[in-house]
Each structure stands twice: as C-alpha cells, then as structure tokens.
Design a protein around this motif. Structure first.
Motif, mmCIF file in Angstrom:
data_model
loop_
_atom_site.group_PDB
_atom_site.id
_atom_site.type_symbol
_atom_site.label_atom_id
_atom_site.label_comp_id
_atom_site.label_asym_id
_atom_site.label_seq_id
_atom_site.Cartn_x
_atom_site.Cartn_y
_atom_site.Cartn_z
ATOM 1 N N GLU A 58 37.901 41.584 57.686
ATOM 2 C CA GLU A 58 37.911 40.176 58.081
ATOM 3 C C GLU A 58 36.498 39.647 58.290
ATOM 4 O O GLU A 58 35.586 40.403 58.583
ATOM 5 C CB GLU A 58 38.678 39.986 59.394
ATOM 6 N N ARG A 59 36.385 38.335 58.150
ATOM 7 C CA ARG A 59 35.167 37.633 58.563
ATOM 8 C C ARG A 59 35.595 36.420 59.378
ATOM 9 O O ARG A 59 36.332 35.568 58.887
ATOM 10 C CB ARG A 59 34.334 37.192 57.364
ATOM 11 N N ILE A 106 33.096 46.495 64.048
ATOM 12 C CA ILE A 106 32.062 45.738 63.346
ATOM 13 C C ILE A 106 31.541 46.531 62.155
ATOM 14 O O ILE A 106 31.304 47.736 62.237
ATOM 15 C CB ILE A 106 30.905 45.391 64.297
ATOM 16 N N VAL A 107 31.373 45.831 61.020
ATOM 17 C CA VAL A 107 30.860 46.446 59.799
ATOM 18 C C VAL A 107 29.535 45.780 59.451
ATOM 19 O O VAL A 107 29.510 44.659 58.928
ATOM 20 C CB VAL A 107 31.847 46.274 58.624
ATOM 21 N N GLY A 108 28.429 46.422 59.733
ATOM 22 C CA GLY A 108 27.123 45.901 59.343
ATOM 23 C C GLY A 108 26.881 44.488 59.828
ATOM 24 O O GLY A 108 27.107 44.147 60.994
ATOM 25 N N HIS A 109 26.445 43.629 58.885
ATOM 26 C CA HIS A 109 26.093 42.260 59.216
ATOM 27 C C HIS A 109 27.095 41.293 58.574
ATOM 28 O O HIS A 109 28.011 41.695 57.881
ATOM 29 C CB HIS A 109 24.670 41.946 58.733
ATOM 30 N N GLY A 110 26.903 40.008 58.781
ATOM 31 C CA GLY A 110 27.745 39.005 58.142
ATOM 32 C C GLY A 110 29.068 38.779 58.832
ATOM 33 O O GLY A 110 30.008 38.273 58.214
ATOM 34 N N ASN A 111 29.157 39.154 60.114
ATOM 35 C CA ASN A 111 30.389 38.928 60.888
ATOM 36 C C ASN A 111 31.612 39.619 60.289
ATOM 37 O O ASN A 111 32.735 39.142 60.442
ATOM 38 C CB ASN A 111 30.672 37.421 61.016
ATOM 39 N N LEU A 112 31.415 40.720 59.609
ATOM 40 C CA LEU A 112 32.527 41.469 59.036
ATOM 41 C C LEU A 112 33.063 42.475 60.058
ATOM 42 O O LEU A 112 32.301 43.137 60.767
ATOM 43 C CB LEU A 112 32.091 42.224 57.778
ATOM 44 N N THR A 113 34.384 42.593 60.118
ATOM 45 C CA THR A 113 35.039 43.620 60.927
ATOM 46 C C THR A 113 36.179 44.217 60.118
ATOM 47 O O THR A 113 36.734 43.563 59.224
ATOM 48 C CB THR A 113 35.617 43.052 62.240
ATOM 49 N N TRP A 114 36.504 45.469 60.431
ATOM 50 C CA TRP A 114 37.704 46.050 59.819
ATOM 51 C C TRP A 114 38.603 46.558 60.933
ATOM 52 O O TRP A 114 38.161 46.957 61.997
ATOM 53 C CB TRP A 114 37.345 47.148 58.822
ATOM 54 N N MET A 171 33.354 43.198 48.554
ATOM 55 C CA MET A 171 34.214 43.309 49.734
ATOM 56 C C MET A 171 35.153 44.516 49.637
ATOM 57 O O MET A 171 35.397 45.204 50.631
ATOM 58 C CB MET A 171 35.025 42.032 49.929
ATOM 59 N N CYS A 172 35.678 44.768 48.443
ATOM 60 C CA CYS A 172 36.559 45.925 48.257
ATOM 61 C C CYS A 172 35.796 47.217 48.523
ATOM 62 O O CYS A 172 36.322 48.152 49.137
ATOM 63 C CB CYS A 172 37.142 45.913 46.844
ATOM 64 N N GLN A 173 34.546 47.267 48.066
ATOM 65 C CA GLN A 173 33.733 48.460 48.304
ATOM 66 C C GLN A 173 33.468 48.670 49.790
ATOM 67 O O GLN A 173 33.472 49.801 50.274
ATOM 68 C CB GLN A 173 32.420 48.355 47.534
ATOM 69 N N VAL A 174 33.251 47.576 50.522
ATOM 70 C CA VAL A 174 33.039 47.689 51.967
ATOM 71 C C VAL A 174 34.277 48.269 52.637
ATOM 72 O O VAL A 174 34.183 49.181 53.478
ATOM 73 C CB VAL A 174 32.699 46.307 52.579
ATOM 74 N N LEU A 175 35.444 47.746 52.266
ATOM 75 C CA LEU A 175 36.689 48.223 52.870
ATOM 76 C C LEU A 175 36.944 49.682 52.535
ATOM 77 O O LEU A 175 37.285 50.487 53.416
ATOM 78 C CB LEU A 175 37.859 47.355 52.399
ATOM 79 N N MET A 176 36.788 50.057 51.267
ATOM 80 C CA MET A 176 37.024 51.440 50.866
ATOM 81 C C MET A 176 36.027 52.389 51.520
ATOM 82 O O MET A 176 36.380 53.508 51.890
ATOM 83 C CB MET A 176 36.945 51.558 49.337
ATOM 84 N N LYS A 177 34.799 51.940 51.696
ATOM 85 C CA LYS A 177 33.792 52.779 52.348
ATOM 86 C C LYS A 177 34.199 53.099 53.776
ATOM 87 O O LYS A 177 34.110 54.248 54.224
ATOM 88 C CB LYS A 177 32.444 52.055 52.328
ATOM 89 N N GLN A 178 34.696 52.089 54.507
ATOM 90 C CA GLN A 178 35.122 52.312 55.886
ATOM 91 C C GLN A 178 36.347 53.216 55.949
ATOM 92 O O GLN A 178 36.455 54.092 56.823
ATOM 93 C CB GLN A 178 35.412 50.973 56.571
ATOM 94 N N LEU A 179 37.273 53.025 55.021
ATOM 95 C CA LEU A 179 38.470 53.862 54.989
ATOM 96 C C LEU A 179 38.107 55.309 54.677
ATOM 97 O O LEU A 179 38.601 56.240 55.326
ATOM 98 C CB LEU A 179 39.460 53.330 53.954
ATOM 99 N N GLU A 180 37.225 55.516 53.717
ATOM 100 C CA GLU A 180 36.830 56.875 53.359
ATOM 101 C C GLU A 180 36.090 57.560 54.508
ATOM 102 O O GLU A 180 36.280 58.752 54.765
ATOM 103 C CB GLU A 180 35.971 56.855 52.092
ATOM 104 N N LYS A 181 35.249 56.813 55.214
ATOM 105 C CA LYS A 181 34.557 57.388 56.374
ATOM 106 C C LYS A 181 35.560 57.854 57.421
ATOM 107 O O LYS A 181 35.414 58.934 58.008
ATOM 108 C CB LYS A 181 33.605 56.355 56.970
ATOM 109 N N LEU A 182 36.592 57.042 57.641
ATOM 110 C CA LEU A 182 37.628 57.419 58.608
ATOM 111 C C LEU A 182 38.348 58.683 58.155
ATOM 112 O O LEU A 182 38.565 59.614 58.954
ATOM 113 C CB LEU A 182 38.629 56.276 58.775
#
Length: 219
Positions: free
Chosen positions: A108-109, A31-39, A143-154
């Motif tokens: 994804e959402r 789960i990524v924050g709010h808005g039903n987003l997951t990666w 959305m791209c920033q959200v994805l890149m943020k999660q990838l960079e954290k990993l």
C-alpha cells in the motif's frame, strides 16, 4: 500431529513456529523503504460471525485488484470464484478447491492498495503464490518486485526452502528473467504432488530456491 492450546493441529514444532510468526504479523503494516510504502499480511477469519472487520475490508479491496487485473477465474463444474475463495481462505471438501490456509500480502501507499499476492505455506519445504496482481496505473514501476521481495524475505526468515507459482505464457520470461524463477521439470513437479498446489489451465509451474543468503534477496 500435535494440538496446541487453541485447538490448532501442527505436524511439528517448525510448523507451529511458522503459524505463530504469521499470526503475530496479521494486520500490522510494515514500512518498506521510502515513498510511504507499507506491506501487510492478511488472513480471513472464517469463524468470525460478527460484522466486517478492517482486515476483511482490506481483503475485499484486494479481491477488487485481482478482478481488475484478471478475467474471472471460475470453476466450471461448481461455479466457484477461485480468486475469491483463495483470498478468503475458504475450505471445501474437494482437495483441488480447498483453499484453507491462504494468506494475502498487500502493498500500500497512503492506505491505497497497489499490489496483492496470495500465498500458502507447506511447512519449511514449499510455499506457493498462485495469484499476484498490481493495479494498472502502478504497473512498470517495480511495485510487484517490491512486494515479492518482502514476501521472499519473510519466507526465508521462516526457513521455507522453495517458492512455486503458475505462470501464464505471456509472463513466463518476466518471472524467469526478472524474478529468478525457473520452469519446473517433470520430476520436480512430481516431488510436489504431495502438496495441493493451485494451478490453472495453460500455465507453467515455475519455482525458485530460497536456500540462499538473505543479502542476495536484498540486492
């Protein structure tokens, strides 16, 4: 090189730890924050001779997003679809066309794929992201920033020091101004020659140091 009980070869404990961490994450939505987003982290199992798995189905959808966003990237000599070969981590004897080791990250959402990125990790020194795309109707929404943020954290959690990507001329300023990347100098590119980084014509290699406190990536 060391071989584990499953027949995988590693250059050392750090690489084996990275592999184990990624393997444990495969196919598990986060789960990524709010808005039903997951990666979710995906990887094709090229040794699987059975039917199409859920992960392979997701990779096919992710490939569709890439094809929606980019003109076909075809190797003119061998006629290979580079995006498909990267997506499905296909191995080839020619180094520049050997895409073994690639993982795919999807955002994804409600089970709809929004953004996609491909990454390959070379131990704790370098990781690359040659392809990243967002469905047209979701663009300019961060959305791209959200994805890149999660990838960079990993990658930070895995101890990776630097992230590299090829940027086309019309998006270089976006990567440098909004994502914190910088153009690589000739000497910096020379340092990366030992890695089989994916590059494309008319692109500029950019990089970003990940050796910073995790809180900065979350800002």
């Amino acid at each position: 090189m060391e071989k584990d009980s499953n027949g995988h070869w590693f250059c050392g404990d750090a690489c084996e730890g990275i592999f184990s961490k990624l393997h444990d994450m495969l196919g598990n939505p986060i789960i990524v924050g709010h808005g039903n987003l997951t990666w979710t982290l995906l990887k094709s199992n090229n040794d699987d001779n059975g039917g199409i798995s859920e992960m392979e189905s997701k990779l096919n959808v992710a490939l569709g997003v890439m094809h929606e966003c980019f003109e076909p990237i075809v190797d003119t000599l061998h006629g290979k679809d580079i995006a498909a070969d990267v997506m499905f981590s296909r191995e080839y004897w020619l180094q520049r066309l050997n895409f073994k080791g690639f993982y795919t990250v999807i955002l994804e959402r409600n089970d709809e794929v929004i953004s996609v990125a491909n990454t390959r990790i070379y131990g704790q020194k370098v990781a690359e992201v040659p392809l990243i795309a967002t469905r047209e109707r979701f663009r300019k929404r961060g959305m791209c920033q959200v994805l890149m943020k999660q990838l960079e954290k990993l990658l930070v959690e895995l101890g990776v020091e630097r992230l590299v990507l090829p940027a086309s001329p019309h998006v270089i300023e976006t990567w440098t101004n909004s994502f914190g990347f910088a153009k690589m100098t000739e000497s910096e590119q020379y340092e990366c020659l030992r890695y089989a980084l994916v590059n494309f014509p008319d692109t500029t290699l950019c990089h970003k140091s990940l050796k910073q406190p995790l809180m900065l990536l979350e800002a």
